[in-house]
Motif scaffolding. Structure first.
Motif, mmCIF file in Angstrom:
data_model
loop_
_atom_site.group_PDB
_atom_site.id
_atom_site.type_symbol
_atom_site.label_atom_id
_atom_site.label_comp_id
_atom_site.label_asym_id
_atom_site.label_seq_id
_atom_site.Cartn_x
_atom_site.Cartn_y
_atom_site.Cartn_z
ATOM 1 N N LEU A 89 11.328 -3.586 -5.500
ATOM 2 C CA LEU A 89 12.089 -3.530 -5.731
ATOM 3 C C LEU A 89 13.376 -3.588 -6.325
ATOM 4 N N GLY A 90 14.086 -2.881 -5.690
ATOM 5 C CA GLY A 90 15.366 -2.427 -5.829
ATOM 6 C C GLY A 90 15.605 -3.327 -5.246
ATOM 7 N N THR A 91 15.740 -3.395 -3.566
ATOM 8 C CA THR A 91 16.373 -4.712 -3.391
ATOM 9 C C THR A 91 16.418 -5.865 -3.905
ATOM 10 N N ALA A 92 15.263 -6.471 -4.893
ATOM 11 C CA ALA A 92 15.466 -7.537 -5.145
ATOM 12 C C ALA A 92 16.467 -7.612 -6.499
ATOM 13 N N THR A 93 16.468 -6.768 -7.132
ATOM 14 C CA THR A 93 17.424 -6.849 -8.710
ATOM 15 C C THR A 93 18.598 -6.351 -7.875
ATOM 16 N N ILE A 94 19.083 -5.809 -6.767
ATOM 17 C CA ILE A 94 20.309 -5.711 -6.455
ATOM 18 C C ILE A 94 21.114 -7.183 -6.298
ATOM 19 N N HIS A 95 20.395 -7.291 -5.429
ATOM 20 C CA HIS A 95 20.342 -8.929 -5.004
ATOM 21 C C HIS A 95 20.855 -10.032 -6.053
ATOM 22 N N PHE A 96 19.293 -9.947 -7.185
ATOM 23 C CA PHE A 96 19.026 -10.720 -8.432
ATOM 24 C C PHE A 96 20.330 -10.714 -8.931
ATOM 25 N N PRO A 156 13.882 3.900 -13.550
ATOM 26 C CA PRO A 156 12.284 4.801 -14.492
ATOM 27 C C PRO A 156 11.144 3.904 -13.376
ATOM 28 N N PHE A 157 10.986 2.828 -12.726
ATOM 29 C CA PHE A 157 10.314 2.681 -12.203
ATOM 30 C C PHE A 157 10.601 3.665 -10.821
ATOM 31 N N LEU A 158 11.883 3.569 -9.994
ATOM 32 C CA LEU A 158 12.487 4.434 -9.081
ATOM 33 C C LEU A 158 11.717 5.907 -8.854
ATOM 34 N N TRP A 159 12.386 6.268 -10.168
ATOM 35 C CA TRP A 159 12.025 7.857 -9.957
ATOM 36 C C TRP A 159 10.192 8.005 -10.289
ATOM 37 N N ARG A 160 9.308 7.205 -11.388
ATOM 38 C CA ARG A 160 8.270 7.871 -10.449
ATOM 39 C C ARG A 160 7.483 7.582 -9.173
ATOM 40 N N ALA A 161 8.604 6.326 -8.421
ATOM 41 C CA ALA A 161 7.820 6.328 -7.567
ATOM 42 C C ALA A 161 8.121 6.805 -5.901
ATOM 43 N N LEU A 162 9.947 7.649 -6.534
ATOM 44 C CA LEU A 162 10.146 8.229 -5.653
ATOM 45 C C LEU A 162 10.227 10.397 -5.044
ATOM 46 N N LYS A 163 10.022 10.577 -6.390
ATOM 47 C CA LYS A 163 10.194 11.169 -6.843
ATOM 48 C C LYS A 163 9.795 12.561 -6.186
ATOM 49 N N GLY A 195 0.893 -1.323 -0.395
ATOM 50 C CA GLY A 195 0.206 -0.314 -0.035
ATOM 51 C C GLY A 195 0.789 1.365 0.209
ATOM 52 N N ASP A 196 1.841 1.542 0.043
ATOM 53 C CA ASP A 196 2.823 1.726 -0.392
ATOM 54 C C ASP A 196 4.128 2.202 -1.400
ATOM 55 N N ARG A 197 3.605 2.927 -2.225
ATOM 56 C CA ARG A 197 4.487 3.675 -3.271
ATOM 57 C C ARG A 197 5.928 3.343 -3.407
ATOM 58 N N PRO A 198 6.321 3.990 -2.653
ATOM 59 C CA PRO A 198 7.964 4.672 -1.959
ATOM 60 C C PRO A 198 8.458 2.806 -1.494
ATOM 61 N N LEU A 199 7.802 2.295 -0.750
ATOM 62 C CA LEU A 199 8.108 0.912 0.102
ATOM 63 C C LEU A 199 8.270 -0.381 -1.547
ATOM 64 N N ARG A 200 6.673 0.291 -2.143
ATOM 65 C CA ARG A 200 6.735 -1.412 -2.948
ATOM 66 C C ARG A 200 8.324 -0.935 -4.253
ATOM 67 N N ALA A 201 8.696 0.593 -4.049
ATOM 68 C CA ALA A 201 10.044 0.652 -5.536
ATOM 69 C C ALA A 201 11.110 0.023 -4.172
ATOM 70 N N PHE A 202 10.922 0.452 -3.398
ATOM 71 C CA PHE A 202 12.908 0.296 -2.137
ATOM 72 C C PHE A 202 12.521 -1.875 -2.891
ATOM 73 N N LEU A 223 14.085 -8.330 4.216
ATOM 74 C CA LEU A 223 14.957 -9.667 4.107
ATOM 75 C C LEU A 223 14.778 -10.789 3.436
ATOM 76 N N PHE A 224 13.781 -11.756 3.676
ATOM 77 C CA PHE A 224 12.793 -12.392 2.901
ATOM 78 C C PHE A 224 13.277 -12.239 1.404
ATOM 79 N N VAL A 225 12.883 -11.346 0.460
ATOM 80 C CA VAL A 225 13.063 -11.225 -0.788
ATOM 81 C C VAL A 225 14.290 -11.175 -0.935
ATOM 82 N N GLY A 226 14.962 -10.364 -0.180
ATOM 83 C CA GLY A 226 17.000 -9.877 -0.788
ATOM 84 C C GLY A 226 17.019 -11.399 -1.073
ATOM 85 N N HIS A 227 17.104 -12.304 -0.233
ATOM 86 C CA HIS A 227 17.330 -13.889 0.297
ATOM 87 C C HIS A 227 17.264 -14.143 -0.702
#
Length: 424
Positions: free
Chosen positions: A235-242, A398-405, A226-233, A359-363
Motif C-alpha cells: 500500500l505504501g509503494t502504491a500510494t507513494i507512486h500515485f 494509521p494503517f502502516l502503524w497498525r500493521a508494522l508496530k 498473507g503477510d500483514r507488513p507486506l500488505r502495508a508496504f 514493481l508492478f503495483v508501483g509502476h
C-alpha cells in the motif's frame, strides 16, 4: 571532505563483498544505459513529429511492459538460473538498441520503431530489476542489507535521472544514432559483468505451461496477501507512486504559471525530487539504524505529505523544489525499510515474484496518479493536486502503524522470518 566521503563509500561497497560489487557495477551500467534512452528516444521522436500525444506515448510505452508482463517476469525469475536470466536480458537489450542504432544511422525514421524499442527495453527491465533485487540476500549478510539496497537504489537514481539523461543529450548532439550505439555497448558490458556473479540455482517445481505459470503467480500473490507488513508496504509503494505522479503530472503548469520559469527552471524544480531520493538513499543506512523502523515509516509518509503541502502553498520556486526534495528523501527511507523486509522475510524460491509484484503495483500506480492529478487540477486548481497528494499519502499512516508496530522489521534478525512459513 569530498575525498573522505568518497573513501567511506568505497569502503562500504568493499565491505559488502566482491560478488555484491559486481552486481552493483552491473546495475550502475544498466541504469546509465536506461537513462540515456529516457532522453534519446524522445529527442529522436521530435525529429519525426511535434505532436504532443505521439511523443508522450514513449513514456507510456516505457511503463507498459510492467503492466503487461511484470507478474509473469516475476514467475520466470523464480524458475530459472537468475544470473543467466539477467545476462540474457542485458544481451537482448544490447541487440535491440544496436539494431535501432543501425536503423537511425541508415536514415530510418519511424515512431513505431521507437515505440517498439522502448517496449522491448522495458521487457528486459522487468526481468533484470526484480532478479537483481532478489539476489541481494544471497550475496550480502543480513547486517549489510540496508547499505546494499541503498547503494543499488542510489545508483539507479543517479543513472536514470542524472548521469544517463545528461549523457544521452550530449551524445545526441554529437550524432543522432550515438546514444543507441553507445547503449548497445553498455548493455553488453552489463551482461558480461553479470556472468561474473556466482551461479544461482533454479526453483522450477511445475511445468512450463500457462496453468503452471498462473499457479506460480498466484503463490506470489498469496505470500504478499498473507503477510500483514507486506500488505502495508505494498500500500505504501502504491500510494507513494500515485501521489508523486499526481503532483509531477502538473508540475510544469506550476513552474510556468505560478513561478514564470523557463524549461531549465522547471527541470531544476523537478530535479529536487530526484535529488531528494538520491540523498535519501545514500543516508538511509544511517537513518534506519537510528530510529525504530515502524515509527520511521509512519513519520516518512506524514513528512512526505507535508512536502506536498509546501509545494501547494509556496509562492517561491526554491521552496517548491525543497518540498519535492523532502518527498523524495522520506520516500527513500520507507523504500529501504520495505525492500529489506521483502528480501529477508520472503523465501528465495518466491522472492522474484514478490519483487516483481511490488514493481508492478508501483509502476501501475503512476498513470492512475497522473490522471488523478490532472483531473483535480482541471476541476479546481493545480495547487489542489498537491493537497490531494498530501491527503492521500498521509491517510495511510494509521494503517502502516497498525500493521508494522509489532512486526520484526530489523534487517539483522530478519533472516529467520520466512522459515517455517507458507502462503496464507
Amino acid at each position: 571532505m569530498a575525498g573522505s566521503g568518497q573513501r567511506k563509500t568505497t569502503l562500504r561497497i568493499t565491505a559488502l563483498g566482491n560478488s555484491y560489487t559486481k552486481l552493483l557495477t552491473s546495475y550502475a551500467i544498466s541504469n546509465l544505459s536506461t537513462g540515456v534512452l529516457i532522453v534519446a528516444l524522445p529527442l529522436l521522436a521530435t525529429s519525426i513529429t511535434r505532436h504532443p500525444l505521439s511523443i508522450s506515448g514513449l513514456t507510456a510505452a516505457a511503463g507498459l511492459p510492467w503492466l503487461l508482463v511484470g507478474p509473469l517476469s516475476g514467475a520466470i525469475a523464480d524458475r530459472v538460473n537468475r544470473r543467466r536470466a539477467m545476462a540474457l536480458a542485458e544481451f537482448g537489450r544490447a541487440a535491440i538498441v544496436g539494431l535501432g542504432a543501425l536503423f537511425v544511422l541508415g536514415g530510418g525514421k519511424s515512431l513505431l520503431v521507437l515505440y517498439l524499442v522502448m517496449i522491448l527495453i522495458g521487457i528486459g527491465e522487468t526481468l533484470f530489476d526484480p532478479i537483481g533485487l532478489a539476489m541481494v540476500p544471497t550475496l550480502v549478510k543480513p547486517s549489510g542489507m540496508d547499505t546494499a539496497n541503498s547503494l543499488l537504489y542510489g545508483t539507479q537514481t543517479l543513472g536514470q535521472r542524472f548521469a544517463g539523461p545528461a549523457l544521452g543529450g550530449w551524445l545526441f548532439g554529437l550524432a543522432v544514432w550515438a546514444p543507441l550505439g553507445i547503449d548497445a555497448l553498455t548493455f553488453l558490458m552489463s551482461g558480461l559483468v553479470v556472468l561474473m556473479l556466482p551461479r544461482t540455482p533454479s526453483h522450477t517445481e511445475s511445468e512450463w505451461t500457462v496453468a503452471g505459470l498462473s499457479a506460480d503467480i498466484m503463490e506470489g500473490v498469496r505470500w504478499v496477501w498473507g503477510d500483514r507488513p507486506l500488505r502495508a508496504f505494498l500500500l505504501g509503494t502504491a500510494t507513494i507512486h500515485f501521489s508523486t505522479a499526481a503532483g509531477t503530472s502538473v508540475l510544469v503548469l506550476v513552474a510556468q504559471d505560478r513561478f514564470r520559469l523557463s524549461g531549465t527552471g522547471f527541470g531544476l524544480i523537478l530535479g529536487g525530487l530526484a535529488g531528494g531520493y538520491f540523498i535519501g538513499y545514500l543516508v538511509a543506512p544511517s537513518v534506519v539504524s537510528r530510529f525504530p523502523r515502524a515509527k520511521l515509516c509512519v513519520a516518512s509518509v506524514l513528512g512526505a505529505g507535508c512536502g506536498f503541502l509546501l509545494v501547494a502553498v509556496s509562492g517561491v520556486a526554491l521552496l517548491a523544489g525543497l518540498g519535492l526534495a523532502v518527498v523524495g528523501f522520506l520516500a527513500a527511507q520507507l523504500e529501504i525499510v520495505s525492500i529489506t523486509y521483502r528480501q529477508m522475510g520472503v523465501p528465495d524460491r518466491v522472492r522474484g515474484r514478490v519483487m516483481a509484484g511490488f514493481l508492478f503495483v508501483g509502476h501501475g500506480s503512476i498513470p492512475i496518479g497522473a490522471v488523478f492529478g490532472g483531473t483535480v487540477a482541471t476541476l479546481t486548481d493545480v495547487s489542489y493536486s498537491y493537497v490531494a497528494a498530501a491527503v492521500a499519502i498521509a491517510a495511510i499512516a494509521p494503517f502502516l502503524w497498525r500493521a508494522l508496530k509489532d512486526a520484526d522489521l530489523d534487517a539483522g534478525s530478519a533472516g529467520t522470518r520466512s522459515e517455517g512459513r507458507g502462503p496464507a
